[in-house]
Design an enzyme around this catalytic site. Structure first.
Site, mmCIF file in Angstrom:
data_model
loop_
_atom_site.group_PDB
_atom_site.id
_atom_site.type_symbol
_atom_site.label_atom_id
_atom_site.label_comp_id
_atom_site.label_asym_id
_atom_site.label_seq_id
_atom_site.Cartn_x
_atom_site.Cartn_y
_atom_site.Cartn_z
ATOM 1 C CG ASN A 7 -19.803 39.032 77.149
ATOM 2 O OD1 ASN A 7 -19.596 39.847 76.269
ATOM 3 N ND2 ASN A 7 -18.829 38.532 77.891
ATOM 4 C CE LYS A 14 -18.169 34.184 74.754
ATOM 5 N NZ LYS A 14 -16.862 34.363 75.449
ATOM 6 N NE ARG A 85 -16.475 42.503 77.888
ATOM 7 C CZ ARG A 85 -15.797 42.165 76.801
ATOM 8 N NH1 ARG A 85 -16.322 41.315 75.925
ATOM 9 N NH2 ARG A 85 -14.611 42.670 76.581
ATOM 10 C CG ASP A 142 -14.534 44.961 79.755
ATOM 11 O OD1 ASP A 142 -14.433 44.253 80.763
ATOM 12 O OD2 ASP A 142 -14.815 44.505 78.637
ATOM 13 C CG HIS A 200 -8.176 38.487 79.709
ATOM 14 N ND1 HIS A 200 -8.750 37.384 80.285
ATOM 15 C CD2 HIS A 200 -9.090 38.967 78.827
ATOM 16 C CE1 HIS A 200 -9.975 37.206 79.794
ATOM 17 N NE2 HIS A 200 -10.188 38.144 78.904
ATOM 18 C CB ILE A 321 -4.583 32.498 73.909
ATOM 19 C CG1 ILE A 321 -5.218 32.683 72.530
ATOM 20 C CG2 ILE A 321 -3.114 32.119 73.772
ATOM 21 C CD1 ILE A 321 -4.638 33.852 71.738
ATOM 22 C CD GLU A 379 -15.170 38.851 80.215
ATOM 23 O OE1 GLU A 379 -14.559 39.891 79.946
ATOM 24 O OE2 GLU A 379 -15.623 38.088 79.340
#
Length: 394
Positions: A7, A14, A85, A142, A200, A321, A379
């Site tokens: 990702n 990541k 992703r 996405d 999100h 958050i 994800e």
């Protein structure tokens, strides 16, 4: 099959390595880039990718892939397929897709629609293609989760010639929302089958209305600029502002792009930071205003999404958050009290220490008309599922 999930962000990469059994994470880590210096943070397992190093934004992802593959080779940890992703799949790609040169070129052509996100993902793809050319790579999009929005929510009030040219609402954060829907189906099927609004909230932020796990509306639109204010992006904006800057102030397109993508949102409002944690800790009036602005827009958008569903049975928070800022959750919920939303303050505060919990967690009171939940949007695990569930190319 062992699966490597990647990702790539503008200043991060990541990754997670999954073993032969689905969901069996062997290594999870993240490369970071800050002020020309890059390093690896290992969150699970063991991996030696060498010491921190100096690099540039242009070479960062290729550097990361080289160090990742070298580290995995030293550890004797191979993989059979890679899942990525990719933010934008355009109008045609509605399902995870194995990549070839033609597909990579098609995805690169969508860069103007997601200039912060599309290039990093493709840089990682290209680097892996160069170093492991025989390894199949899959792209998960996405935009795919929102591919079948109702027409009334998909279109803008523009002439047919413009809509037919692809100027429609694509929506984003779809892999995260797919993860939320899958977890709710497994853990709370009654809630999953109903009217769920998911917020999100992270450096990128959006809200999605789902019925029976299917996207019905979402706040992000044609690009990743719409809807909520984000860390550095403006969110919804009167297009007349851009006309004014272009026509009257003599701004260039590059000036506008920099303003919209990098200088607005929380950093623009506060003049201090794009990080919600810093803003919540600050005693600056501008920081307090930025937080309140964000909270107000989130609550308004949740109410709009509830309207799109004809009501709301559950409100789910996810993202950095959404999962870790109890104060933001509480303030958003307080603005929705007129809908009968009621917060269990103690449960809400306790969740910040449990944000990585495997199961969704509830923080509403028994008399709340809406179930309030925190769900970790995984994800990477979702992409692993896509890789295992998509037949390999012939």
């Amino acid at each position: 099959m062992r699966v490597l999930v990647v990702n790539a962000g503008s200043s991060s990469l990541k990754f997670a390595l999954y073993g032969t059994q689905p969901g069996a994470t062997e290594i999870a880590a993240e490369f970071h880039l800050h002020d020309g210096r890059a390093w690896l943070e290992v969150k699970q397992g063991v991996l030696d990718a060498g010491p921190a190093w100096e690099t540039t934004r242009e070479t960062f992802h290729a550097d990361c892939v080289a160090r990742l593959l070298a580290g995995l080779a030293r550890a004797g940890a191979g993989f059979d397929a890679v899942g990525h992703r990719v933010v934008h799949g355009g109008a045609a790609l509605h399902a995870p897709t194995w990549l070839d040169r033609g597909m990579i070129a098609d995805l690169a052509s969508l860069t103007p629609l997601a200039p912060l996100h599309q290039p990093p993902a493709l840089h990682a793809v290209e680097a892996l293609l160069a170093q492991a050319p025989e390894c199949p790579q899959l792209a998960a999009f996405d935009t795919a989760f929102h591919a079948h929005l109702p027409e009334i929510n998909r279109h803008y009030a523009l002439p047919a010639r413009v809509r037919d040219a692809g100027v429609v609402r694509y929506g984003f954060h779809g892999i995260a929302y797919a993860s939320i829907a899958a977890q709710l189906t497994r853990i709370a099927p009654g809630i999953a089958a109903g009217r769920v609004v998911a917020a999100h909230l992270g450096s990128g932020a959006s809200v999605c209305a789902m019925r029976d796990g299917v996207s019905q509306h979402t706040s992000l639109g044609f690009s990743t600029l719409d809807g909520l204010p984000m860390s550095t992006r403006c969110g919804a904006l009167d297009p007349g502002v851009l006309l004014h800057l272009l026509q009257t102030e003599g701004w260039s397109l590059a000036d506008c792009e920099r303003l919209l993508y990098r200088e607005s949102g929380l950093i623009g409002l506060s003049g201090l930071s794009c990080d919600m944690r810093t803003l919540l800790e600050s005693d600056s009036e501008a920081a307090a205003f930025a937080v309140e602005f964000f909270v107000a827009r989130v609550a308004e958008t949740i109410a709009a999404m509830a309207t799109a569903l004809g009501g709301m049975d559950a409100l789910v928070f996810s993202g950095g958050i959404g999962e870790r800022a109890a104060e933001v959750r509480a303030r958003v919920a307080a603005r929705l009290a007129w809908l009968g939303v009621r917060v269990d303050a103690a449960a809400n505060a306790a969740l910040d220490a449990q944000h990585a919990a495997a199961a969704p967690c509830c923080f509403s009171t028994p008399d709340s008309s809406v179930a309030l939940m925190v769900v970790h949007a995984d994800e990477q695990a979702m992409i692993e599922d896509y890789v295992r569930g998509t037949p390999l190319p012939a």
